[in-house]
Structures are given as structure tokens and as C-alpha cells.
Design a protein around this motif. Structure first.
Motif, PDB file in Angstrom:
ATOM      1  N   MET A   1       0.907  -1.028  -0.064  1.00  0.00           N
ATOM      2  CA  MET A   1      -0.040   0.205   0.067  1.00  0.00           C
ATOM      3  C   MET A   1       0.903   1.170  -0.009  1.00  0.00           C
ATOM      4  O   MET A   1       2.007   1.159   0.636  1.00  0.00           O
ATOM      5  CB  MET A   1      -0.874  -0.084   1.311  1.00  0.00           C
ATOM      6  CG  MET A   1      -2.212   0.840   1.109  1.00  0.00           C
ATOM      7  SD  MET A   1      -3.085   0.585   2.627  1.00  0.00           S
ATOM      8  CE  MET A   1      -4.385  -0.148   2.011  1.00  0.00           C
ATOM      9  N   ARG A   2       0.697   2.164  -0.749  1.00  0.00           N
ATOM     10  CA  ARG A   2       1.527   3.479  -1.017  1.00  0.00           C
ATOM     11  C   ARG A   2       0.902   4.343   0.070  1.00  0.00           C
ATOM     12  O   ARG A   2       0.072   4.378   0.956  1.00  0.00           O
ATOM     13  CB  ARG A   2       1.525   3.926  -2.392  1.00  0.00           C
ATOM     14  CG  ARG A   2       1.805   2.917  -3.274  1.00  0.00           C
ATOM     15  CD  ARG A   2       2.110   3.775  -4.506  1.00  0.00           C
ATOM     16  NE  ARG A   2       1.068   4.414  -5.026  1.00  0.00           N
ATOM     17  CZ  ARG A   2       0.337   4.624  -6.252  1.00  0.00           C
ATOM     18  NH1 ARG A   2       0.894   3.789  -7.219  1.00  0.00           N
ATOM     19  NH2 ARG A   2      -0.268   5.348  -6.688  1.00  0.00           N
ATOM     20  N   GLY A   3       1.743   5.296   0.287  1.00  0.00           N
ATOM     21  CA  GLY A   3       1.242   6.343   1.516  1.00  0.00           C
ATOM     22  C   GLY A   3      -0.109   6.970   1.309  1.00  0.00           C
ATOM     23  O   GLY A   3      -0.573   7.181   2.251  1.00  0.00           O
ATOM     24  N   GLY A   4      -0.383   7.319   0.074  1.00  0.00           N
ATOM     25  CA  GLY A   4      -1.623   8.071  -0.233  1.00  0.00           C
ATOM     26  C   GLY A   4      -2.754   6.982   0.075  1.00  0.00           C
ATOM     27  O   GLY A   4      -3.794   7.280   0.625  1.00  0.00           O
ATOM     28  N   GLY A   5      -2.455   5.767  -0.311  1.00  0.00           N
ATOM     29  CA  GLY A   5      -3.798   4.667   0.238  1.00  0.00           C
ATOM     30  C   GLY A   5      -3.814   4.574   1.707  1.00  0.00           C
ATOM     31  O   GLY A   5      -4.961   4.395   2.200  1.00  0.00           O
ATOM     32  N   ARG A   6      -2.758   4.737   2.431  1.00  0.00           N
ATOM     33  CA  ARG A   6      -2.820   4.522   3.967  1.00  0.00           C
ATOM     34  C   ARG A   6      -3.461   5.730   4.596  1.00  0.00           C
ATOM     35  O   ARG A   6      -4.303   5.512   5.390  1.00  0.00           O
ATOM     36  CB  ARG A   6      -1.320   4.384   4.341  1.00  0.00           C
ATOM     37  CG  ARG A   6      -0.915   3.189   4.275  1.00  0.00           C
ATOM     38  CD  ARG A   6       0.466   3.168   4.974  1.00  0.00           C
ATOM     39  NE  ARG A   6       1.068   2.049   4.601  1.00  0.00           N
ATOM     40  CZ  ARG A   6       2.419   1.567   4.774  1.00  0.00           C
ATOM     41  NH1 ARG A   6       3.183   2.647   5.362  1.00  0.00           N
ATOM     42  NH2 ARG A   6       2.969   0.754   4.490  1.00  0.00           N
ATOM     43  N   ILE A   7      -3.294   6.886   3.978  1.00  0.00           N
ATOM     44  CA  ILE A   7      -3.753   8.111   4.627  1.00  0.00           C
ATOM     45  C   ILE A   7      -5.532   8.092   4.540  1.00  0.00           C
ATOM     46  O   ILE A   7      -6.361   8.176   5.117  1.00  0.00           O
ATOM     47  CB  ILE A   7      -3.580   9.234   3.806  1.00  0.00           C
ATOM     48  CG1 ILE A   7      -2.069   9.532   4.211  1.00  0.00           C
ATOM     49  CG2 ILE A   7      -4.208  10.553   4.149  1.00  0.00           C
ATOM     50  CD1 ILE A   7      -1.379  10.788   3.631  1.00  0.00           C
ATOM     51  N   TRP A   8      -5.909   7.611   3.012  1.00  0.00           N
ATOM     52  CA  TRP A   8      -7.328   7.130   2.802  1.00  0.00           C
ATOM     53  C   TRP A   8      -8.009   6.233   3.663  1.00  0.00           C
ATOM     54  O   TRP A   8      -9.120   6.246   4.290  1.00  0.00           O
ATOM     55  CB  TRP A   8      -7.505   6.909   1.373  1.00  0.00           C
ATOM     56  CG  TRP A   8      -7.669   8.027   0.450  1.00  0.00           C
ATOM     57  CD1 TRP A   8      -6.435   8.280  -0.668  1.00  0.00           C
ATOM     58  CD2 TRP A   8      -8.644   9.314   0.449  1.00  0.00           C
ATOM     59  NE1 TRP A   8      -6.823   9.533  -1.076  1.00  0.00           N
ATOM     60  CE2 TRP A   8      -8.115   9.861  -0.577  1.00  0.00           C
ATOM     61  CE3 TRP A   8      -9.894   9.424   1.115  1.00  0.00           C
ATOM     62  CZ2 TRP A   8      -8.875  11.091  -0.985  1.00  0.00           C
ATOM     63  CZ3 TRP A   8     -10.440  10.438   0.521  1.00  0.00           C
ATOM     64  CH2 TRP A   8      -9.978  11.366  -0.270  1.00  0.00           C
ATOM     65  N   VAL A  10      -6.846   5.470   6.676  1.00  0.00           N
ATOM     66  CA  VAL A  10      -6.924   6.064   8.229  1.00  0.00           C
ATOM     67  C   VAL A  10      -8.072   6.822   8.343  1.00  0.00           C
ATOM     68  O   VAL A  10      -8.968   7.104   9.269  1.00  0.00           O
ATOM     69  CB  VAL A  10      -5.698   6.773   8.501  1.00  0.00           C
ATOM     70  CG1 VAL A  10      -5.678   7.395   9.860  1.00  0.00           C
ATOM     71  CG2 VAL A  10      -4.529   5.477   8.743  1.00  0.00           C
ATOM     72  N   LEU A  11      -8.237   7.875   7.032  1.00  0.00           N
ATOM     73  CA  LEU A  11      -9.407   8.745   7.226  1.00  0.00           C
ATOM     74  C   LEU A  11     -10.821   8.146   7.055  1.00  0.00           C
ATOM     75  O   LEU A  11     -11.683   8.540   7.943  1.00  0.00           O
ATOM     76  CB  LEU A  11      -9.266   9.648   5.784  1.00  0.00           C
ATOM     77  CG  LEU A  11     -10.006  10.915   5.927  1.00  0.00           C
ATOM     78  CD1 LEU A  11      -9.620  11.836   6.962  1.00  0.00           C
ATOM     79  CD2 LEU A  11      -9.738  11.632   4.554  1.00  0.00           C
ATOM     80  N   LEU A  12     -10.808   7.083   6.285  1.00  0.00           N
ATOM     81  CA  LEU A  12     -12.272   6.395   6.173  1.00  0.00           C
ATOM     82  C   LEU A  12     -12.422   5.668   7.747  1.00  0.00           C
ATOM     83  O   LEU A  12     -13.578   5.693   7.984  1.00  0.00           O
ATOM     84  CB  LEU A  12     -12.249   5.194   5.063  1.00  0.00           C
ATOM     85  CG  LEU A  12     -12.508   6.000   3.931  1.00  0.00           C
ATOM     86  CD1 LEU A  12     -12.204   4.744   2.667  1.00  0.00           C
ATOM     87  CD2 LEU A  12     -13.719   6.286   3.531  1.00  0.00           C
ATOM     88  N   ALA A  13     -11.514   5.208   8.250  1.00  0.00           N
ATOM     89  CA  ALA A  13     -11.765   4.555   9.446  1.00  0.00           C
ATOM     90  C   ALA A  13     -12.063   5.439  10.501  1.00  0.00           C
ATOM     91  O   ALA A  13     -12.914   5.329  11.586  1.00  0.00           O
ATOM     92  CB  ALA A  13     -10.242   3.874   9.903  1.00  0.00           C
ATOM     93  N   GLY A  14     -11.250   6.804  10.605  1.00  0.00           N
ATOM     94  CA  GLY A  14     -11.798   7.677  11.422  1.00  0.00           C
ATOM     95  C   GLY A  14     -13.243   8.170  11.430  1.00  0.00           C
ATOM     96  O   GLY A  14     -13.842   8.399  12.094  1.00  0.00           O
ATOM     97  N   LEU A  15     -13.482   8.370  10.057  1.00  0.00           N
ATOM     98  CA  LEU A  15     -14.837   8.752   9.731  1.00  0.00           C
ATOM     99  C   LEU A  15     -16.068   7.928  10.191  1.00  0.00           C
ATOM    100  O   LEU A  15     -17.078   8.053  10.737  1.00  0.00           O
ATOM    101  CB  LEU A  15     -15.094   9.087   8.162  1.00  0.00           C
ATOM    102  CG  LEU A  15     -14.743  10.203   7.638  1.00  0.00           C
ATOM    103  CD1 LEU A  15     -14.737  10.344   6.103  1.00  0.00           C
ATOM    104  CD2 LEU A  15     -15.239  11.503   8.201  1.00  0.00           C
ATOM    105  N   ALA A  16     -15.891   6.375   9.919  1.00  0.00           N
ATOM    106  CA  ALA A  16     -16.485   5.244  10.245  1.00  0.00           C
ATOM    107  C   ALA A  16     -16.601   5.511  12.146  1.00  0.00           C
ATOM    108  O   ALA A  16     -17.687   5.014  12.338  1.00  0.00           O
ATOM    109  CB  ALA A  16     -16.080   4.023  10.036  1.00  0.00           C
ATOM    110  N   MET A  17     -15.580   5.484  12.678  1.00  0.00           N
ATOM    111  CA  MET A  17     -15.869   5.586  14.054  1.00  0.00           C
ATOM    112  C   MET A  17     -16.367   6.889  14.591  1.00  0.00           C
ATOM    113  O   MET A  17     -17.220   6.864  15.531  1.00  0.00           O
ATOM    114  CB  MET A  17     -14.299   5.648  14.809  1.00  0.00           C
ATOM    115  CG  MET A  17     -13.695   4.315  14.617  1.00  0.00           C
ATOM    116  SD  MET A  17     -11.775   4.225  15.239  1.00  0.00           S
ATOM    117  CE  MET A  17     -11.801   5.089  16.833  1.00  0.00           C
TER     118      MET A  17
END
Length: 184
Positions: A1-8, A10-17
Motif C-alpha cells: 500500500m502506498r502512502g496515499g492509500g494509507r491516509i485514505w 485511516v481517514l475512512l476508519a476515522g469517519l466510520a468511528m
């Protein structure tokens, strides 16, 4: 996974929480059904209680505009009371009162607030009695009071303090301070 994919990710996991947290915060808790304690009583309007005598016929019929029992093993409170006693005999009694209490074991009935008693007999004129309170021993079929009473038999009037009435017989005993007027 590249750096941009990890940010997305983490961002999606944060939105879900965050969505879950907001949902929990603003959602009402489901209604809880409260357990009622054992022994709760009852309330009735325009109620009637009929009790049979040893011969199977109604001994008395209690009619009340309101019957309330706070616990099943407690007394029964009565409002606007009418008691038809010894209904199927030649000498029935009708007792009325604004209030009454039937004991928990249903062997004592107290009437108060201005009690009226009427007895119709085929042998003599009707008998009426008024008193402030009256206690009925149901198993013994005896009504009594220590309060002042006013007794009327046909045109005759008697006042007294205290009285005992034998409800299955045509017998009244006035206790004390008996004063009467008998007209021809």
C-alpha cells in the motif's frame, strides 16, 4: 500500500468511528419495561361483589361506585357504597354510605360518613336507621355502632347512643341514652 492509500484508509476508519460515536450519542435508549412489585392491588368503578351464604344464596351484595385495593392482601376502600344484606329473605336490609372499608379477609365491613339502614318487613312498617358509622361482622351477621343513632319504625321515632342489629333476625338492640316518641 502506498502512502496515499494509507491516509485514505485511516481517514475512512476515522469517519466510520466518528459516525458510530455520533449515532450512539444521539440515539435514545430503548424503553425499559419496569417490573411491578408482586401484590399490586386493583381499582374498579361501578363494581359489585356478591358473597354467598351457607345455603348458596347471596348473603350480601356490595355495590360501590368505586372500589380500590392498594395491595391484594390489604383492605378494600369503597366509595358511594350500597349493601344489600340477606337479599332473598322476607326481611332484607339495605345499607348505604358515602364511604366504606372491607377488611383484607373480608370478614369486617365498616361504613361511615352518614350511614342509612332500611329494612322492609312483611310483618310491620319499614324500619330506617341513620348513624355516622357502622361496623358489620360478616360471619356473625351483626352490625353495630357506638355512635348516636336515630331509629324510625313507621311513625315512631327513637334516638339512642350505640346499637346492635342482628341482620338475619328482625332484632335491634339500642345501647344507651334511649329516648323515643310513640304516637298512637
Amino acid at each position: 500500500m502506498r502512502g496515499g492509500g494509507r491516509i485514505w484508509f485511516v481517514l475512512l476508519a476515522g469517519l466510520a468511528m466518528g459516525a458510530w460515536w455520533l449515532n450512539q450519542r444521539f440515539t435514545e435508549a430503548p424503553a425499559q419495561i419496569e417490573e411491578t412489585p408482586a401484590g399490586d392491588g386493583f381499582y374498579m368503578t361501578e363494581a359489585q361483589i356478591t358473597t354467598a351464604g351457607p345455603d348458596g344464596l347471596p348473603q350480601y351484595r356490595l355495590i360501590a361506585q368505586e372500589i380500590r385495593q392498594r395491595s391484594l392482601d390489604g383492605p378494600t376502600l369503597l366509595n358511594d357504597v350500597r349493601v344489600e344484606y340477606n337479599v332473598y329473605s322476607p326481611n332484607p336490609w339495605l345499607l348505604t354510605a358515602p364511604e366504606g372499608v372491607l377488611s383484607a379477609d373480608q370478614d369486617q365491613l365498616q361504613l361511615f360518613g352518614g350511614v342509612n339502614v332500611l329494612s322492609e318487613s312483611s310483618d310491620h312498617d319499614s324500619t330506617s336507621l341513620t348513624t355516622e358509622r357502622l361496623r358489620i361482622d360478616i360471619p356473625a351477621n351483626i352490625a353495630r355502632t357506638d355512635a348516636p343513632v336515630e331509629l324510625t319504625v313507621g311513625p315512631q321515632q327513637v334516638t339512642a347512643v350505640g346499637m346492635v342489629a342482628y341482620l338475619l333476625e328482625e332484632r335491634l338492640q339500642l345501647q344507651s341514652e334511649v329516648h323515643g316518641r310513640f304516637l298512637p
